[in-house]
Design a protein around this motif. Structure first.
Motif, PDB file in Angstrom:
ATOM      1  N   SER A 132       2.521  50.327  -7.218  1.00  0.00           N
ATOM      2  CA  SER A 132       1.074  50.114  -7.293  1.00  0.00           C
ATOM      3  C   SER A 132       0.626  49.321  -6.082  1.00  0.00           C
ATOM      4  N   ILE A 133      -0.640  49.495  -5.739  1.00  0.00           N
ATOM      5  CA  ILE A 133      -1.223  48.784  -4.612  1.00  0.00           C
ATOM      6  C   ILE A 133      -2.707  48.577  -4.916  1.00  0.00           C
ATOM      7  N   GLU A 134      -3.225  47.445  -4.489  1.00  0.00           N
ATOM      8  CA  GLU A 134      -4.634  47.130  -4.722  1.00  0.00           C
ATOM      9  C   GLU A 134      -5.437  47.388  -3.457  1.00  0.00           C
ATOM     10  N   VAL A 135      -6.587  48.029  -3.620  1.00  0.00           N
ATOM     11  CA  VAL A 135      -7.483  48.307  -2.495  1.00  0.00           C
ATOM     12  C   VAL A 135      -8.892  47.846  -2.854  1.00  0.00           C
ATOM     13  N   GLY A 136      -9.737  47.777  -1.867  1.00  0.00           N
ATOM     14  CA  GLY A 136     -11.132  47.430  -2.091  1.00  0.00           C
ATOM     15  C   GLY A 136     -11.503  46.016  -1.684  1.00  0.00           C
ATOM     16  N   ARG A 137     -10.603  45.325  -0.981  1.00  0.00           N
ATOM     17  CA  ARG A 137     -10.890  43.950  -0.540  1.00  0.00           C
ATOM     18  C   ARG A 137     -12.118  43.876   0.353  1.00  0.00           C
ATOM     19  N   PHE A 138     -12.366  44.925   1.103  1.00  0.00           N
ATOM     20  CA  PHE A 138     -13.435  44.930   2.089  1.00  0.00           C
ATOM     21  C   PHE A 138     -14.662  45.696   1.606  1.00  0.00           C
ATOM     22  N   VAL A 139     -14.728  45.893   0.306  1.00  0.00           N
ATOM     23  CA  VAL A 139     -15.873  46.555  -0.306  1.00  0.00           C
ATOM     24  C   VAL A 139     -16.527  45.548  -1.233  1.00  0.00           C
ATOM     25  N   ARG A 140     -17.848  45.475  -1.188  1.00  0.00           N
ATOM     26  CA  ARG A 140     -18.546  44.541  -2.072  1.00  0.00           C
ATOM     27  C   ARG A 140     -18.226  44.877  -3.519  1.00  0.00           C
ATOM     28  N   PRO A 141     -18.079  43.871  -4.371  1.00  0.00           N
ATOM     29  CA  PRO A 141     -17.678  44.106  -5.765  1.00  0.00           C
ATOM     30  C   PRO A 141     -18.519  45.146  -6.493  1.00  0.00           C
ATOM     31  N   GLU A 142     -19.819  45.163  -6.265  1.00  0.00           N
ATOM     32  CA  GLU A 142     -20.663  46.129  -6.976  1.00  0.00           C
ATOM     33  C   GLU A 142     -20.464  47.561  -6.484  1.00  0.00           C
ATOM     34  N   GLN A 143     -19.790  47.769  -5.366  1.00  0.00           N
ATOM     35  CA  GLN A 143     -19.551  49.114  -4.840  1.00  0.00           C
ATOM     36  C   GLN A 143     -18.144  49.627  -5.155  1.00  0.00           C
ATOM     37  N   ARG A 144     -17.287  48.780  -5.696  1.00  0.00           N
ATOM     38  CA  ARG A 144     -15.901  49.186  -5.947  1.00  0.00           C
ATOM     39  C   ARG A 144     -15.791  50.291  -6.979  1.00  0.00           C
ATOM     40  N   GLN A 145     -16.617  50.235  -8.023  1.00  0.00           N
ATOM     41  CA  GLN A 145     -16.563  51.266  -9.049  1.00  0.00           C
ATOM     42  C   GLN A 145     -16.918  52.635  -8.456  1.00  0.00           C
ATOM     43  N   GLY A 146     -17.880  52.670  -7.534  1.00  0.00           N
ATOM     44  CA  GLY A 146     -18.250  53.921  -6.867  1.00  0.00           C
ATOM     45  C   GLY A 146     -17.117  54.457  -6.005  1.00  0.00           C
ATOM     46  N   LEU A 147     -16.424  53.556  -5.313  1.00  0.00           N
ATOM     47  CA  LEU A 147     -15.269  53.972  -4.512  1.00  0.00           C
ATOM     48  C   LEU A 147     -14.174  54.549  -5.408  1.00  0.00           C
ATOM     49  N   ALA A 148     -13.923  53.896  -6.532  1.00  0.00           N
ATOM     50  CA  ALA A 148     -12.902  54.390  -7.469  1.00  0.00           C
ATOM     51  C   ALA A 148     -13.277  55.787  -7.968  1.00  0.00           C
ATOM     52  N   ARG A 149     -14.555  55.998  -8.281  1.00  0.00           N
ATOM     53  CA  ARG A 149     -15.003  57.336  -8.726  1.00  0.00           C
ATOM     54  C   ARG A 149     -14.787  58.370  -7.629  1.00  0.00           C
ATOM     55  N   GLU A 150     -15.094  57.985  -6.381  1.00  0.00           N
ATOM     56  CA  GLU A 150     -14.909  58.898  -5.252  1.00  0.00           C
ATOM     57  C   GLU A 150     -13.442  59.302  -5.094  1.00  0.00           C
ATOM     58  N   ILE A 151     -12.552  58.322  -5.198  1.00  0.00           N
ATOM     59  CA  ILE A 151     -11.117  58.603  -5.057  1.00  0.00           C
ATOM     60  C   ILE A 151     -10.639  59.493  -6.196  1.00  0.00           C
ATOM     61  N   ARG A 152     -11.057  59.179  -7.444  1.00  0.00           N
ATOM     62  CA  ARG A 152     -10.673  60.013  -8.597  1.00  0.00           C
ATOM     63  C   ARG A 152     -11.142  61.456  -8.407  1.00  0.00           C
ATOM     64  N   LYS A 153     -12.398  61.620  -7.982  1.00  0.00           N
ATOM     65  CA  LYS A 153     -12.962  62.966  -7.774  1.00  0.00           C
ATOM     66  C   LYS A 153     -12.164  63.723  -6.715  1.00  0.00           C
ATOM     67  N   ALA A 154     -11.822  63.050  -5.627  1.00  0.00           N
ATOM     68  CA  ALA A 154     -11.050  63.703  -4.562  1.00  0.00           C
ATOM     69  C   ALA A 154      -9.651  64.071  -5.045  1.00  0.00           C
ATOM     70  N   LEU A 155      -9.034  63.209  -5.871  1.00  0.00           N
ATOM     71  CA  LEU A 155      -7.703  63.511  -6.387  1.00  0.00           C
ATOM     72  C   LEU A 155      -7.722  64.728  -7.317  1.00  0.00           C
ATOM     73  N   ARG A 156      -8.800  64.900  -8.089  1.00  0.00           N
ATOM     74  CA  ARG A 156      -8.897  66.030  -9.034  1.00  0.00           C
ATOM     75  C   ARG A 156      -9.218  67.342  -8.329  1.00  0.00           C
ATOM     76  N   SER A 157      -9.925  67.274  -7.200  1.00  0.00           N
ATOM     77  CA  SER A 157     -10.296  68.510  -6.510  1.00  0.00           C
ATOM     78  C   SER A 157      -9.046  69.154  -5.905  1.00  0.00           C
ATOM     79  N   VAL A 158      -9.082  70.453  -5.827  1.00  0.00           N
ATOM     80  CA  VAL A 158      -7.905  71.170  -5.328  1.00  0.00           C
ATOM     81  C   VAL A 158      -8.136  71.692  -3.954  1.00  0.00           C
TER      82      VAL A 158
END
Length: 158
Positions: A132-158
């Protein structure tokens, strides 16, 4: 010298890259020139007063220059810190750079879990295959959830 952060998502072919880093308004070279000019002025004033007989002014100017130099050194050392998240084919690669030290983790796309570390505004934990690894140190806390959604969406796309 700003601590604001930004996210740069770049799509090139089938690869997606997220570059997370500080928005540094002063480069290390500009900082060095500023520091040299500060040294010149401060030590020049100290030398002027030393020539008038106030010898402690130069000593305190020297201490000031050293302390400010150390603070600038710490800043410059962390100016290039950042995170690079790359999704290329079946691999998700995360590279964290902190003070010149590079940490790298590689995951197979289908096994990656993307979750907040402890709450909605905490760091994002990418885990899979026993790592495991933690990311998002350089993203404002209120934007981290959006980044996580973006990564999840990209992982699901084929």
């Amino acid at each position: 010298m700003s601590n604001q952060t930004y996210i740069l998502a770049q799509v090139s072919g089938s690869a997606i890259h997220w570059r997370l880093k500080r928005n540094c308004s002063v480069t290390p070279t500009q900082l060095a020139w500023f520091y040299l000019s500060l040294c010149t002025v401060s030590l020049g004033i100290g030398a002027f007063f030393w020539s008038l007989g106030a010898t402690l002014v130069l000593a305190f100017a020297g201490i000031e220059v050293i302390v400010v130099g150390l603070a600038f050194l710490v800043y410059a050392r962390h100016a290039a810190d950042g995170e690079l998240i790359s999704l290329n084919g079946s691999n998700l690669v995360v590279e964290l750079e902190t003070a010149g030290r590079l940490e790298r983790a590689e995951f197979e796309r289908q096994w990656v879990r993307v979750e907040p570390k402890s709450g909605d505004q905490s760091l994002i934990e990418l885990s899979g295959q026993g790592r495991s690894i933690e990311v998002g140190r350089f993203v404002r806390p209120e934007q981290r959830q959006g980044l996580a959604r973006e990564i999840r969406k990209a992982l699901r796309s084929v």
